[in-house]
Write a protein that holds these residues in place. Structure first.
Motif, PDB file in Angstrom:
ATOM      1  N   SER A   1      35.602  41.549  39.429  1.00  0.00           N
ATOM      2  CA  SER A   1      36.966  41.251  39.970  1.00  0.00           C
ATOM      3  C   SER A   1      37.062  39.808  39.238  1.00  0.00           C
ATOM      4  CB  SER A   1      36.975  41.536  41.467  1.00  0.00           C
ATOM      5  OG  SER A   1      35.949  40.424  41.927  1.00  0.00           O
TER       6      SER A   1
ATOM      7  N   SER B   1      40.510  38.821  37.173  1.00  0.00           N
ATOM      8  CA  SER B   1      41.231  37.850  37.396  1.00  0.00           C
ATOM      9  C   SER B   1      41.380  36.686  36.295  1.00  0.00           C
ATOM     10  CB  SER B   1      41.447  37.199  38.789  1.00  0.00           C
ATOM     11  OG  SER B   1      40.110  37.314  39.505  1.00  0.00           O
TER      12      SER B   1
ATOM     13  N   GLY C   1      44.365  35.480  34.289  1.00  0.00           N
ATOM     14  CA  GLY C   1      45.036  34.121  34.806  1.00  0.00           C
ATOM     15  C   GLY C   1      44.816  33.183  33.594  1.00  0.00           C
TER      16      GLY C   1
ATOM     17  N   TYR D   1      46.784  38.167  50.761  1.00  0.00           N
ATOM     18  CA  TYR D   1      45.977  38.661  49.850  1.00  0.00           C
ATOM     19  C   TYR D   1      45.489  40.157  50.561  1.00  0.00           C
ATOM     20  CZ  TYR D   1      41.009  38.728  50.725  1.00  0.00           C
ATOM     21  OH  TYR D   1      39.633  38.718  51.339  1.00  0.00           O
TER      22      TYR D   1
ATOM     23  N   GLY E   1      40.579  41.510  42.041  1.00  0.00           N
ATOM     24  CA  GLY E   1      40.945  40.754  40.975  1.00  0.00           C
ATOM     25  C   GLY E   1      42.293  40.564  40.777  1.00  0.00           C
TER      26      GLY E   1
ATOM     27  N   GLN F   1      43.756  37.859  42.776  1.00  0.00           N
ATOM     28  CA  GLN F   1      43.060  36.317  42.688  1.00  0.00           C
ATOM     29  C   GLN F   1      43.736  35.655  41.467  1.00  0.00           C
ATOM     30  OE1 GLN F   1      41.159  34.675  44.794  1.00  0.00           O
ATOM     31  NE2 GLN F   1      41.705  36.184  46.132  1.00  0.00           N
ATOM     32  N   ILE F   2      44.550  36.614  40.676  1.00  0.00           N
ATOM     33  CA  ILE F   2      45.221  35.963  39.377  1.00  0.00           C
ATOM     34  C   ILE F   2      45.835  34.896  39.663  1.00  0.00           C
ATOM     35  CG2 ILE F   2      46.598  36.448  37.602  1.00  0.00           C
ATOM     36  CD1 ILE F   2      45.819  39.562  37.637  1.00  0.00           C
TER      37      ILE F   2
ATOM     38  N   TYR G   1      43.716  31.482  39.435  1.00  0.00           N
ATOM     39  CA  TYR G   1      43.248  31.027  38.113  1.00  0.00           C
ATOM     40  C   TYR G   1      44.436  30.762  37.247  1.00  0.00           C
ATOM     41  CZ  TYR G   1      38.857  33.114  39.756  1.00  0.00           C
ATOM     42  OH  TYR G   1      37.752  33.375  40.295  1.00  0.00           O
TER      43      TYR G   1
END
Lengths: 293, 337
Positions: free
Chosen positions: A101, A105, A109, A139, A162, A165-166, A169
């Protein structure tokens, strides 16, 4: 001549990796974190060799065996499966979750962060507003949406974590690219004939890796925690997978009469996340450009 | 054409370059014309903000555009007008025929790569060779720029080198061009102490003789000019105010600004007389509100009414010496006394 060359070999300047390692050794928290991570990684890789039982085999007569009895060091669960073996296999799953994951990201990212910072203008504005929307979206809701579209499975949970959380990053990378792209060495390399792609990914990006690595290390711990949460809610791993979050969920009613079945997976999650957080914080202290000279 | 007359490598013709800012249009370079012949060192002199760097960066189009833009003019290099070229064609010229040394050796090298690999990268960008060969070439260049223990130093990171060594590494990087016809050196010694400065300048002179190369040297240091220049262009607030061979600039300056620059230099000869350094009164005018007159008028002791009305035409003093001043005669007389 021979002699001369060996003496030159000895006084070679340290590489950044050697310098980082040297500083890391002095940071106790980071070393503790790294040890924990290494233990989990070892468990993940050699799970079939070191686990005493098959994690899925149910031994009906040994149900809810307490710790340190009948050769079950950590006891067994309500279906008579060896807890230690399940925890060891659980490490394998959790490490995979963390790596995959965070990998998803990281790739997106970095792509988004580097391009939007480098090109700027309208493209940057549009992309960053989309990222803002993603950040404003809770989220867990985002993951629930993704999982409900793709169906509940461990792989889908990883993809969902994943994707969710992009933005983080993308923001970290964008911020450091914005700071680096005005640097003289970028102009210098442009003056010597480097094109946009080269400048973005081969010149600027390597200078932005420190904060990204720190973020990724902390992110692995968080991904493990999130996936345990999703599995606990039934949106991630499905039984009988020995996933830590799922193990807690499926045995929560035994907390009064067989505490180890619930508690041990919880401790495993705690240790893994703690390990990554300690290591990540240590790395931040070491790699932070403000603390380097 | 006689034998001493060399071919022109670069000629900038009536270049006007400006930046659009929130407060208005800043005319950074105005009606500037420069000629550099093959094998010649031309220095651009002037104080900070007078348009030296903008001029240099206009040649290989490194100015940020927008907000910068060329309003008019030509930049002819080896017979082609660079301003008509496509982006990719300019990129192909950078680092091949037009090379550049930067001002800040502390920041102009990428901190995360070894200096050797950065030089090797320049080779790999423009020429077909293996990494190994490129590294060997980098070692050769390090030897050429006189970095001690080159085999070891190519594996060093920028922060492991001293300022002087970094500047040498920068020069080596600029020399990694397959055919550096023109080397643009943007204040190559400003960040260095005087002894290292002398070494670097010697090195550049030395290299110029090895490789048939023209240098466009940008500086605000008259000492560097004395050391390096064949010809000197003095710039003030985006305008060329005087152009001459190095000898004439130092011994026969005609523009009050040039004179001011020279008077603000400490000099050994006059040491016994213990004179104070003379500063030029006033400050550089705001390029936003600058009018059509001579930009130096408000600081000039020789100024007359004409000065603030129009920018003077070129006055040719000799074959290699021109000045743009309404009252150069007055300057000349005073200077003689």
């Amino acid at each position: 001549m021979q002699n001369n060359q060996t003496s030159q070999e000895i006084i070679k300047d340290p590489t950044p990796l050697q310098e980082t390692w040297y500083n890391l050794k002095k940071n106790k928290g980071a070393m503790v974190g790294m040890t924990i991570i290494l233990i989990f990684i070892f468990m993940a890789i050699f799970a079939p060799l070191i686990s005493p039982f098959d994690p899925l085999a149910q031994i009906i007569e040994d149900r809810k065996t307490p710790m340190f009895t009948n050769g079950h060091v950590f006891g067994t669960d309500d279906l008579g499966r060896d807890m230690l073996s399940r925890l060891i296999y659980g490490a394998r799953i959790s490490m995979a979750i963390g790596v995959i994951s965070v990998g998803i990201s990281l790739v997106f990212g970095i792509l988004i962060g580097v391009t939007s910072a480098y090109f700027g203008g309208i493209y940057d504005k549009i992309v960053m507003r989309i990222i803002d929307i993603m950040l404003a979206f809770p989220y867990i809701l985002l993951t629930i949406v993704i999982v409900s579209v793709l169906g509940p499975s461990l792989m889908n949970a990883m993809v969902a974590i994943g994707i969710s959380q992009i933005p983080r990053y993308a923001r970290v990378v964008r911020a450091s690219v914005l700071a680096e792209k005005e640097a003289d060495y970028v102009l210098a390399e442009r003056a010597l004939g480097a094109g946009n792609f080269e400048l973005m990914f081969l010149t600027i990006l390597p200078n932005c890796l420190s904060p990204t690595i720190v973020q990724a290390t902390l992110g692995v711990g968080e991904a493990i925690l999130s996936s345990a949460g999703l599995s606990f809610l039934g949106l991630g791993a499905q039984p009988p997978t020995p996933e830590w979050g799922l193990m807690i969920a499926s045995s929560k009613e035994f907390i009064t009469n067989a505490w180890w079945i619930v508690t041990l997976p919880g401790i495993a999650i705690l240790l893994a996340v703690l390990g990554f957080n300690l290591f990540g914080d240590g790395l931040r202290d070491i790699l932070d450009p403000k603390m380097r000279n | 054409m006689n034998q001493h007359e060399k071919e022109t490598l670069l000629s900038i013709e009536d270049l006007n370059f400006s930046f659009t800012t929130q407060r208005g249009i800043v005319r950074a370079v105005r009606d500037l014309s420069i000629n550099i012949k093959k094998g010649e060192t031309l220095t651009l002199v002037g104080e900070s903000g007078c348009g030296k760097s903008v001029t240099a960066h206009a040649i290989n189009q490194l100015n940020p555009m927008p907000p910068g833009h060329v309003d008019s003019g030509k930049i002819v290099f080896n017979g082609t007008d660079l301003l008509t070229l496509k982006k990719s064609e300019i990129e192909a010229l950078r680092g091949t025929q037009i090379s550049m040394i930067f001002q800040e050796p502390m920041t102009a090298l990428n901190p995360v790569f070894t200096v050797g690999s950065q030089i090797a990268d320049v080779f790999l960008t423009h020429q077909d060779m293996t990494k190994q060969e490129a590294m060997e070439k980098a070692v050769e260049l390090f030897r050429l720029v006189k970095i001690p223990a080159p085999e070891r130093r190519v594996h060093s990171y920028p922060h492991q080198l001293s300022g002087g060594m970094r500047q040498r590494a920068m020069i080596a990087m600029a020399l990694a061009s397959p055919n550096p016809g023109l080397m643009i050196a943007d204040e190559p010694t400003t960040a260095l102490d005087v002894t290292i400065q002398a070494q670097i300048l010697d090195l550049l002179q030395d290299l110029k003789q090895h490789i048939e190369m023209s240098i466009l040297l940008i500086t605000h240091d008259m000492g560097v000019v004395a050391e390096m220049a064949d010809r000197v262009v003095v710039m003030y607030a985006g305008r060329k105010v005087e152009e001459a061979d190095a000898d004439s600039i130092f011994h026969n300056p005609h523009h009050p600004y040039t004179l001011g620059l020279l008077n603000s230099l400490p000099s050994n000869k006059k040491y016994k007389g213990a004179r104070r350094l003379e500063a030029i009164d006033g400050t550089v005018p705001d390029l936003l509100t600058i009018g059509e007159g001579c930009p130096f008028a408000n600081r000039c002791v020789y100024q007359t009414g004409e000065c603030s009305r129009s920018f003077p035409k070129e006055t040719i003093i000799s074959e290699s010496h021109s000045v743009w001043c309404h009252n150069y005669q007055a300057v000349k007389t005073e200077n003689r006394q």
